[in-house]
Motif scaffolding. Sequence first.
Motif, short mmCIF file in Angstrom:
data_model
loop_
_atom_site.label_atom_id
_atom_site.label_comp_id
_atom_site.label_asym_id
_atom_site.label_seq_id
_atom_site.Cartn_x
_atom_site.Cartn_y
_atom_site.Cartn_z
N GLU A 273 0.84 -1.21 0.00
CA GLU A 273 0.00 0.00 0.00
C GLU A 273 0.87 1.26 0.00
OE1 GLU A 273 -4.00 -1.70 2.27
OE2 GLU A 273 -2.44 -0.71 3.42
N LYS A 274 1.94 1.22 0.79
CA LYS A 274 2.84 2.38 0.85
C LYS A 274 3.48 2.62 -0.51
CE LYS A 274 4.12 2.55 5.68
NZ LYS A 274 5.00 1.90 6.63
N LEU A 275 3.92 1.56 -1.15
CA LEU A 275 4.57 1.69 -2.46
C LEU A 275 3.59 2.28 -3.48
CD1 LEU A 275 7.09 0.83 -4.33
CD2 LEU A 275 5.65 -1.10 -4.96
N ILE A 276 2.37 1.78 -3.45
CA ILE A 276 1.35 2.22 -4.41
C ILE A 276 0.99 3.69 -4.17
CG2 ILE A 276 -1.12 1.84 -5.00
CD1 ILE A 276 0.73 -0.29 -6.13
N GLU A 277 0.75 4.01 -2.90
CA GLU A 277 0.36 5.39 -2.57
C GLU A 277 1.46 6.39 -2.84
OE1 GLU A 277 -1.17 5.16 1.46
OE2 GLU A 277 -3.05 6.01 0.69
N SER A 278 2.69 5.98 -2.53
CA SER A 278 3.80 6.92 -2.73
C SER A 278 4.06 7.17 -4.21
CB SER A 278 5.06 6.44 -2.01
OG SER A 278 5.47 5.23 -2.60
N ASN A 279 3.42 6.39 -5.06
CA ASN A 279 3.56 6.63 -6.50
C ASN A 279 2.24 7.13 -7.12
OD1 ASN A 279 6.39 5.75 -7.54
ND2 ASN A 279 5.84 4.32 -5.91
N GLN A 280 1.45 7.75 -6.27
CA GLN A 280 0.23 8.44 -6.68
C GLN A 280 -0.87 7.52 -7.25
OE1 GLN A 280 3.38 10.29 -7.31
NE2 GLN A 280 2.69 10.97 -5.28
N PHE A 281 -0.91 6.30 -6.77
CA PHE A 281 -2.04 5.43 -7.12
C PHE A 281 -2.86 5.20 -5.86
CE2 PHE A 281 1.32 4.25 -10.16
CZ PHE A 281 0.64 4.43 -11.35
N PRO A 282 -4.18 5.00 -6.00
CA PRO A 282 -4.98 4.82 -4.78
C PRO A 282 -4.60 3.54 -4.03
CG PRO A 282 -6.36 4.73 -6.76
CD PRO A 282 -4.97 4.96 -7.22
N ARG A 283 -4.66 3.64 -2.73
CA ARG A 283 -4.26 2.54 -1.84
C ARG A 283 -4.99 1.22 -2.15
NH1 ARG A 283 -3.80 1.89 4.36
NH2 ARG A 283 -2.36 3.60 4.23
N TYR A 284 -6.31 1.31 -2.49
CA TYR A 284 -7.07 0.07 -2.68
C TYR A 284 -6.56 -0.78 -3.85
CZ TYR A 284 -9.56 1.98 -6.75
OH TYR A 284 -9.88 2.50 -7.98
N ARG A 285 -5.75 -0.18 -4.70
CA ARG A 285 -5.18 -0.96 -5.81
C ARG A 285 -4.29 -2.09 -5.29
NH1 ARG A 285 -8.34 -0.23 -10.10
NH2 ARG A 285 -8.46 1.92 -10.79
N ALA A 286 -3.72 -1.89 -4.10
CA ALA A 286 -2.85 -2.92 -3.51
C ALA A 286 -3.65 -4.21 -3.29
CB ALA A 286 -2.26 -2.44 -2.20
N ASP A 287 -4.91 -4.06 -2.83
CA ASP A 287 -5.76 -5.25 -2.60
C ASP A 287 -5.97 -6.02 -3.89
OD1 ASP A 287 -6.27 -4.95 0.10
OD2 ASP A 287 -7.81 -3.45 -0.27
#
Length: 382
Positions: A21-35
């Motif tokens: 989630e941190k990796l995804i968010e820190s690259n400007q993608f929404p957190r839920y994409r991690a799921d």
Amino acid sequence: MEKVVLSSRPYIRDFTKLELEKLIESNQFPRYRADQILDWVYQKNVRSFDAIKNLPKELIAFLKEKADLNRLELVSKHESFNHESIKFLTRTQDGLLCESVLIVQRGRPRSQVDFGDKLVLGAARAKGRNTVCVSTQLGCRIRCIFCASGKGKFGRNLTAGEIVEQISLIASEIKERVTNIVFMGMGEPLDNYENVIKALSILRAKWGYGLSGRRITVSTSGIPPKLRQFLKDTEGKVRLSVSLHSSNEETRSFLVPINKKYHLDELIKELDFIHQKLKREITFEYTLIGGINDTREEAEGTARLASRLGAKVNLIPYNPIQEMNLETPSKTKIEEFRKLLELKGVVVTVRQTAGRDINAACGQLRLDRTTGATEDVATSTS
Ligand code: SF4
């Protein structure tokens, strides 16, 4: 030759949900994409970012450019003559060889099963168990006398991602889910503690493989200072198997050299504590070696320890390896040993020597990095 090193790119299988989630968010993608990514990786077992269907193309492009999904490459697979095990040899990103074994327990008579790839697909369709025996290290520092994994130079610890990727790769080869995991391949799991605990959390998490701890067994040669921590970190829910191999201090020190540092006495005291807290029974692994630990005294000593800890005993007739001239006991001797334990009320199984013909049986897994050979590669008991 130039030394190949592990890439510093993020390796998705090394990540917990929070880390992803941190990796995804820190690259400007929404957190839920991690799921969504985790669902495709663990539940749908994709082995390519392109196979993920519900992500925006920018995110797929980002993942392809910046991250690794796989770091194991299949080198070869060998199936045992009786079709009960398949040994997979893979190459890590830094060019080392890793071994894993699939043990197939089918729900239909063996005679109805075909050879080759058809077998795997057939087995997958039949009701049964697909157990994967994973390696946790490339080589082993414990150096049990009867085990090929401890011979030669120690490679390195596997990362959590490399441990769980062995399961993904095998599931993808057999086109079926893996139902059980045993940490009994190359390496001593408790000697690679952090990575093993992380791998276990990925296997058990709902966002990961979602496997119950009942389906996971970690086998150890017994490192008392790590056992209590292991109990805590797994909430006592993962099965624990301890490589006993002898009830006598001197013989065990000869077979399992770490016994010189952590005496059997100390190990058993620690297991007394674990036994009270563990939500599963303890299993003892016992490699039976002719003339060394197959005596009546050993059977009685093992029965005493097993009764004290309510432990089951798995007897493993020694599987020959090139470097050691040890004896596999006769069938009569194995039976005698088993009966002596049973007479004392101990639950015993004699483990089939599945995979011996392909050097995939217990104690036969090895790291052979000099030749990249596919022949001499082999599982251990820890
Ligand atoms: S039996 Fe297990 S602990 Fe012993 S050398 Fe082999 S892999 Fe290592």
